[in-house]
Design a protein around this motif. Sequence first.
Motif, PDB file in Angstrom:
ATOM      1  N   PHE A 146       0.851  -1.318   0.103  1.00 28.57           N
ATOM      2  CA  PHE A 146       0.153   0.071   0.607  1.00 28.57           C
ATOM      3  C   PHE A 146       0.356   1.080   0.134  1.00 28.57           C
ATOM      4  N   ASP A 147       1.823   1.416  -0.129  1.00 26.62           N
ATOM      5  CA  ASP A 147       2.823   2.447  -0.046  1.00 26.62           C
ATOM      6  C   ASP A 147       3.949   1.877  -1.756  1.00 26.62           C
ATOM      7  N   SER A 148       3.803   1.671  -1.868  1.00 22.77           N
ATOM      8  CA  SER A 148       4.311   1.738  -3.402  1.00 22.77           C
ATOM      9  C   SER A 148       4.084   2.303  -4.670  1.00 22.77           C
ATOM     10  N   LEU A 149       4.704   2.939  -5.736  1.00 23.79           N
ATOM     11  CA  LEU A 149       4.148   3.999  -6.880  1.00 23.79           C
ATOM     12  C   LEU A 149       4.669   2.537  -7.371  1.00 23.79           C
ATOM     13  N   ASP A 150       4.984   1.435  -7.932  1.00 23.77           N
ATOM     14  CA  ASP A 150       5.198   0.157  -8.547  1.00 23.77           C
ATOM     15  C   ASP A 150       4.175  -0.237  -8.785  1.00 23.77           C
ATOM     16  N   TRP A 151       3.080   0.097  -8.997  1.00 23.73           N
ATOM     17  CA  TRP A 151       2.155  -0.264  -9.770  1.00 23.73           C
ATOM     18  C   TRP A 151       0.743   0.478 -10.260  1.00 23.73           C
ATOM     19  N   ASP A 152       0.287   0.241 -10.830  1.00 26.89           N
ATOM     20  CA  ASP A 152      -0.683   0.932 -11.490  1.00 26.89           C
ATOM     21  C   ASP A 152      -2.057  -0.101 -11.262  1.00 26.89           C
ATOM     22  N   LEU A 153      -2.330  -0.949 -11.201  1.00 32.97           N
ATOM     23  CA  LEU A 153      -3.885  -1.914 -11.175  1.00 32.97           C
ATOM     24  C   LEU A 153      -3.186  -2.808 -10.006  1.00 32.97           C
ATOM     25  N   ALA A 154      -4.045  -3.263  -9.279  1.00 31.18           N
ATOM     26  CA  ALA A 154      -3.952  -4.035  -9.238  1.00 31.18           C
ATOM     27  C   ALA A 154      -5.445  -5.381  -9.017  1.00 31.18           C
ATOM     28  N   PHE A 155      -5.573  -6.202  -8.812  1.00 31.04           N
ATOM     29  CA  PHE A 155      -6.558  -7.828  -9.313  1.00 31.04           C
ATOM     30  C   PHE A 155      -6.819  -8.811  -8.412  1.00 31.04           C
ATOM     31  N   LYS A 156      -7.352  -8.926  -7.495  1.00 30.24           N
ATOM     32  CA  LYS A 156      -7.894  -9.930  -6.985  1.00 30.24           C
ATOM     33  C   LYS A 156      -9.347 -10.372  -6.977  1.00 30.24           C
ATOM     34  N   ARG A 157      -9.427 -11.840  -7.919  1.00 34.15           N
ATOM     35  CA  ARG A 157     -10.165 -12.275  -8.059  1.00 34.15           C
ATOM     36  C   ARG A 157     -11.408 -11.316  -9.186  1.00 34.15           C
ATOM     37  N   THR A 158     -12.626 -10.806  -8.618  1.00 36.85           N
ATOM     38  CA  THR A 158     -12.757 -10.084  -9.968  1.00 36.85           C
ATOM     39  C   THR A 158     -12.909  -8.494  -9.538  1.00 36.85           C
ATOM     40  N   VAL A 159     -11.706  -8.114  -8.243  1.00 36.41           N
ATOM     41  CA  VAL A 159     -12.209  -7.164  -7.972  1.00 36.41           C
ATOM     42  C   VAL A 159     -10.554  -5.911  -8.341  1.00 36.41           C
ATOM     43  N   LEU A 160     -10.631  -4.908  -9.056  1.00 36.98           N
ATOM     44  CA  LEU A 160      -9.565  -4.598  -9.438  1.00 36.98           C
ATOM     45  C   LEU A 160      -9.358  -2.790  -8.778  1.00 36.98           C
ATOM     46  N   ARG A 161      -8.719  -2.778  -8.536  1.00 36.28           N
ATOM     47  CA  ARG A 161      -8.305  -1.405  -8.072  1.00 36.28           C
ATOM     48  C   ARG A 161      -6.294  -0.340  -8.360  1.00 36.28           C
ATOM     49  N   THR A 162      -7.207   0.918  -7.970  1.00 38.37           N
ATOM     50  CA  THR A 162      -6.073   1.790  -9.165  1.00 38.37           C
ATOM     51  C   THR A 162      -5.438   1.869  -7.686  1.00 38.37           C
ATOM     52  N   ASN A 163      -3.986   2.085  -8.107  1.00 45.56           N
ATOM     53  CA  ASN A 163      -3.457   3.208  -7.118  1.00 45.56           C
ATOM     54  C   ASN A 163      -3.355   4.279  -6.953  1.00 45.56           C
ATOM     55  N   SER A 164      -4.481   4.565  -6.345  1.00 49.67           N
ATOM     56  CA  SER A 164      -4.911   5.779  -5.297  1.00 49.67           C
ATOM     57  C   SER A 164      -5.344   5.513  -4.139  1.00 49.67           C
ATOM     58  N   GLY A 165      -5.570   6.870  -3.441  1.00 47.66           N
ATOM     59  CA  GLY A 165      -6.815   6.501  -2.701  1.00 47.66           C
ATOM     60  C   GLY A 165      -6.395   5.809  -1.464  1.00 47.66           C
TER      61      GLY A 165
END
Length: 137
Positions: free
Chosen positions: A1-20
């Motif tokens: 949760f403290d890295s800028l080395d990713w843009d999108l995260a995937f866990k099963r059908t949940v996707l999230r962006t590196n923000s907020g």
Amino acid sequence: FDSLDWDLAFKRTVLRTNSGDSGPGNGGALRIGLAWDRVSRTTLGNKALPAELWFDQDCMIELDSTNNLVTSYSGWSEYDEVNHVVSAAPDVVYITAGADGALYKVQIEDYYSTPTGMRGNVKTDSGRYKLRTAPLP
């Protein structure tokens, strides 16, 4: 949760962006109901991409009807309750910002892809996304 080395995260059908609430980046995503070729920088206009905000005003986590986290990518899929198959919603493209703020368009094409990009088996290849991505023209 403290890295800028990713843009999108995937866990099963949940996707999230590196923000907020999801990460320290300048990411975000906005669902656009247009065909791939019709999505460009002018589609976004002056709109800001929403950051991942998982909590309501009372600090309660926001979950959808299936108890999944509500993210800026919520609603990317449709679920067939009879056959238990996840399908990408048709003609849905997301204008997405990477952690560094660079803009892209992203379309989820499949949830059951093989490593070669072909349609896989729904019983053994779930969670293998096939994405279409490009810098936002």
